[in-house]
Design an enzyme around this catalytic site. Structure first.
Site: not given
Ligand code: FAD
Length: 544
Positions: A106, A167, A406, A487-488
């Site tokens: 994303y 995941d 991806h 949704y995203r």
């Molecule tokens: P961040 O990248 O830190 O934040 C996510 C978003 O929210 C960003 O756009 C950021 O700007 C915003 N944000 C973050 N923190 C704040 C804050 N404090 N205040 C305001 N805005 C903020 N995702 C799923 O949900 N489910 C899955 O099962 C899943 N499977 C995956 C499988 C693979 C192989 C991969 C590579 C990815 C997968 N993901 C999945 C996507 C992703 O890896 C996860 O959603 C992950 O938890 C998001 O990154 P993060 O938690 O570090 O959030």
């Protein structure tokens, strides 16, 4: 690992001169400490999942330099976040908050506006502020990962508490929920399970939502609504505030669990299967998110690259997939259903029997006996995740290509066979035409079906990257024509997706923009996030 050398000076945000920018950086360093302000003048290191970059997208689908931070700052407290916001307003410098930056697929940690300053909240604001074993709740800062929360629950010996994990366990509990992320226990809708936020607004005030607004309250994490308008929603997938604390309900240990796997032979079986899933899922006989995967992903989950199965060009041929799956314990098939039942043995058995009876109505359906699967089989990773234990096994499919990246098309549909089939046919058409490979997962949250189409590409192949982006754009438009919305989405596709939510002359976006201009008059916070541009940027060529 891939490190990009850079010829250029650090990128600076548009609208500020280079010397004034560095003056501003010096001022912020004096407030936060030099060690907490880093100018991005180093090579771009893509790292890997456990060491994700905070300056750009580690899985860039365009040139990394297009979406790159000028600097990264590390606040240690809500107070620091307020200082950063006040500083950004003074110099009109765009900010981009991340919790842990693992938003792979994303946009990762990349800001939408080149040269924005990334606020990496996760590095220093990583405390678990509370785990309440009686109410089954927790309160966390942005840097708490699923691994961190899980390990702390274990360390405290709270055997009666489970957490919910997506995941991959390395993401931020708070960041994932803010982007409407999902996991795979009955508590899988992370945003629905939150209760209470602390937010720094774009003008630097601090607000606590719900019961958190009542001084001395003891109900912040048990009742999300408080009194008056429920404003939490405006802080998810938005650019209206920086969330510094978030509360969640934790799931009680159900007293046992049992995972199961069924395979279905034909592409068309999807229609009947989804019709079977809907009533079972709404009635909670299928208790966790229904997970119907396309079989090609099984090959990729072996961790072996595509070339280990097929050296040819174009989309992976179906006959090759069957040929390789024949020798796999799952056997040749098109769809796989991974699910889990919860509770003591007798309670589980009642549900497992109903599921078996219903699933076996699909001709050719097979139940795979978990007893025949070796401990290294992917099934056991799903079993861990569905019982709230963080894991990393899912990363295996990212290695399908060397330097694998991806990007996802994630439309929402009603849980109806005809819709599932229509989405499948739409995705299949592009899959074959593009020559790229798609991994598909139909996930039924409760009443809705999310299709997640992961389009995988080689990050070092510009042709594959641009094709992947074009395919996503076509799918978004075609999906919207049929009534399906995402949704995203990836940050580069946000404007397009936001544009599809256009009912009543774009009334929703007009409302979002009104809120943005009121809450963020200088337009400093995450301009362009979810397609919402502040007045200062709107209509000046930023929208794509
Ligand atoms: P961040 O990248 O830190 O934040 C996510 C978003 O929210 C960003 O756009 C950021 O700007 C915003 N944000 C973050 N923190 C704040 C804050 N404090 N205040 C305001 N805005 C903020 N995702 C799923 O949900 N489910 C899955 O099962 C899943 N499977 C995956 C499988 C693979 C192989 C991969 C590579 C990815 C997968 N993901 C999945 C996507 C992703 O890896 C996860 O959603 C992950 O938890 C998001 O990154 P993060 O938690 O570090 O959030």
């Amino acid at each position: 690992k891939r490190i990009r050398p850079r010829q250029c000076l650090p990128v600076i945000p548009q609208g500020i001169g280079r010397s004034r920018f560095f003056l501003a950086i010096d001022e912020l360093s004096s407030q936060l400490g030099n060690e907490n302000v880093e100018v991005n003048d180093k090579p771009l290191d893509d790292g890997w999942y456990m060491e994700p970059p905070n300056t750009h997208d580690g899985m860039a689908i365009t040139d990394e330099e297009e979406l790159v931070a000028s600097a990264v700052v590390y606040p240690g407290s809500t107070d620091d976040v307020q200082k950063i916001v006040q500083w950004a307003n003074k110099y009109l410098i765009p900010l981009h908050p991340i919790s842990m930056g693992r938003n792979f697929g994303y946009g990762g940690a990349a800001p939408r506006v080149r040269g924005a300053v990334v606020i990496d909240l996760g590095k220093r604001m990583n405390k678990i502020l509370d785990i309440n074993p009686d109410d089954s709740t927790c309160l966390v800062e942005p840097g708490v990962s699923y691994y961190g929360l899980y390990e702390e629950v274990q360390r405290r010996g709270y055997k009666h508490l489970w957490i919910d994990v997506p995941d991959l366990g390395g993401g931020s509990v708070l960041g994932n929920a803010l982007d409407h992320g999902v996991g795979y226990t009955p508590y899988g809708d992370h945003w629905a399970m939150h209760s209470g936020l602390e937010v720094v607004t774009p003008t630097g005030e601090v607000v606590r939502t719900g019961m958190g607004a009542l001084p001395g309250n003891n109900t912040w994490q048990v009742f999300p609504y408080g009194f008056g308008p429920f404003i939490d929603g405006i802080f998810s997938q938005s650019n209206y505030g920086i969330v510094t604390k978030m509360g969640f309900g934790l799931m009680p240990n159900p007293g046992g669990h049992e995972s199961f796997l069924y395979t279905f032979e034909k592409e068309e079986d999807l229609e009947q299967l989804v019709e079977i899933v809907r009533p079972l899922r709404i009635a909670m006989i299928l208790e966790n998110a229904a997970n119907i995967r396309h079989a090609l992903q099984v090959l990729a989950l072996s961790g072996k690259p595509r070339s280990a199965f097929y050296e040819g060009e174009g989309a992976f041929p179906r006959e090759k997939m069957n040929e390789h799956l024949k020798d796999h314990p799952y056997g040749a098939c098109t769809w796989l259903y991974f699910g889990t039942c919860y509770g003591p043995k007798e309670a589980r058995q009642l549900k497992l029997d109903i599921i078996h009876r219903e699933f076996m109505k699909v001709p050719g359906a097979r139940r795979i006996d978990p007893a025949v699967l070796p401990p290294s089989d992917y099934f056991w990773s799903r079993d861990k995740i569905a019982s709230g234990e963080p894991d990393l096994e899912e990363l295996a499919w990212v290695n399908w290509w060397p330097n694998g990246g991806h990007v996802a098309f994630s439309p929402v549909a009603p849980t109806r066979g005809v819709d599932a089939l229509r989405l499948w046919q739409m995705a299949k058409k592009h899959w074959i035409a593009s020559g790229l490979d798609f991994f598909l997962d139909f996930v039924v949250g409760l009443r809705e079906l999310h299709l997640i189409v992961e389009c995988v590409y080689d990050r070092d192949d510009p042709k594959q990257r641009s094709t992947a982006l074009e395919v996503m754009r076509s799918l978004i438009d075609e999906g919207a024509e049929e009534g399906y919305g995402e949704y995203r989405t990836h940050l580069l596709l946000s404007d397009q997706v936001a544009g599809t939510y256009s009912w009543n002359d774009n009334a929703l976006m007009k409302f979002n923009e009104k809120l943005k201009d009121c809450l963020d008059p200088n337009g400093i916070l995450a301009p362009g996030r979810s397609g919402i541009w502040p007045a200062r940027y709107r209509g000046r060529g930023w929208e794509i």
